[in-house]
Scaffold this active site. Sequence first.
Site, PDB file in Angstrom:
ATOM      1  N   TYR A 194      12.759  31.717   4.957  1.00 40.14           N
ATOM      2  CA  TYR A 194      11.533  32.384   5.387  1.00 40.14           C
ATOM      3  C   TYR A 194      11.533  32.649   6.891  1.00 40.14           C
ATOM      4  O   TYR A 194      12.010  31.834   7.693  1.00 40.14           O
ATOM      5  CB  TYR A 194      10.324  31.518   5.045  1.00 40.14           C
ATOM      6  CG  TYR A 194       9.975  31.498   3.576  1.00 40.14           C
ATOM      7  CD1 TYR A 194       9.721  32.672   2.868  1.00 40.14           C
ATOM      8  CD2 TYR A 194       9.895  30.290   2.884  1.00 40.14           C
ATOM      9  CE1 TYR A 194       9.400  32.654   1.523  1.00 40.14           C
ATOM     10  CE2 TYR A 194       9.561  30.247   1.534  1.00 40.14           C
ATOM     11  CZ  TYR A 194       9.316  31.442   0.865  1.00 40.14           C
ATOM     12  OH  TYR A 194       9.004  31.412  -0.472  1.00 40.14           O
ATOM     13  N   LYS A 225       0.842  -1.203   0.000  1.00 38.37           N
ATOM     14  CA  LYS A 225       0.000   0.000   0.000  1.00 38.37           C
ATOM     15  C   LYS A 225       0.877   1.254   0.000  1.00 38.37           C
ATOM     16  O   LYS A 225       2.084   1.187   0.215  1.00 38.37           O
ATOM     17  CB  LYS A 225      -0.911  -0.004   1.231  1.00 38.37           C
ATOM     18  CG  LYS A 225      -0.178   0.021   2.558  1.00 38.37           C
ATOM     19  CD  LYS A 225      -1.132  -0.076   3.725  1.00 38.37           C
ATOM     20  CE  LYS A 225      -0.365  -0.079   5.049  1.00 38.37           C
ATOM     21  NZ  LYS A 225      -1.263  -0.138   6.214  1.00 38.37           N
TER      22      LYS A 225
END
Length: 368
Positions: A264, A38
């Site tokens: 940032y 998965k």
Amino acid sequence: MPRATETVLEIDLKSLEHNYHFLRSKLNQETKFLSVVKAFAYGSDAEKIALTLQDLGTDYFAVAYTQEGVSLRNAGITKPILVLHPQPINFDVLIERCLEPSIYSPKILKEFLETAKKHGQNNYPVHIKFNTGLNRLGFWENEIDFIVAHLKGQNHIKIASIFSHLAASEDMTEDEFTRKQISTFHKIIVELGDQLGYTPFRHLLNTSGIINYTDAQYDMVRSGIGLYGYGNDAKIDKALKPIATLKTIISQIHKLEPGESVGYNRAHKSSGYTTTATLPLGHADGIGRHYGKGKTYVMVNNKMAPIIGNVCMDMIMIDITNIECKEGDEVILFGPQLSAHDVAKTANTISYELITGISQRVKRVYVP
């Protein structure tokens, strides 16, 4: 393998083969092996991984959702595929592509039975999941009568297996709880088998269960994280080989003076003369902001460099002040040389989250 010239996830199929055989070696010869693929095979490449495991001889596959199973069928997977968390809206497609559902609640049982009837199915294989303590999905022990009542007198579906999932098989301080789960599961399979008049095959163990509770292997085991090189235990990790290495390169190098900031929000300010490198990947590639601000290190020319400032969407900055390197040099974020388990731990998370979170925009390449 050539050194990286861009951001890539390098996948070593020989390591996958090693892990598969190592886990198989812990089992009885007749025990079936289910490979969990998965989430893009835990962030790698579900189709390539599944085809390799099919060639190696795995008996079953498991995915979380129906579309994952459809993709495997499209890729040429012919072995049985168990869908662990199917939704009713996908039942038609599930049957059309010969996928096998986990039936985990009264609602799902009734709706899948109606769909199988609509499609004229005869003894379509389903897998009944019981909740023995994880409290996530599954029937309760006291719902056995309900299950049997709905299955008797019809021939549209038939139970192929009974299974449950261990909550803490990697944590030996929870041995008493795990043993209680095993005992509850055993009681369920005996009672359900008696009422059905036959015994479907049974499976309970995950990767850590294979290692720590081999006596409860029943007819099949399921392995996910172990196939990809991690065993939730330092000793087992040494015996396994991580199959994926996340690599990138240095795009640009900057020389900073004391007090200059990086990134940032000026989240990092240099305390002295500093050399930084910018890497072409970021939180859009699966390296989240929680790895920034000096908590996590990457490897540059076999030396560790901290991630500084805030991780950007497409870029990461690292401190290379004391590392001899140049623009274009390779950088490793995790792999055999730098465990995803250790990297994840620096950000208070787990290897599963790190490796499954690598974006599909990162190119997958294969070790020859």
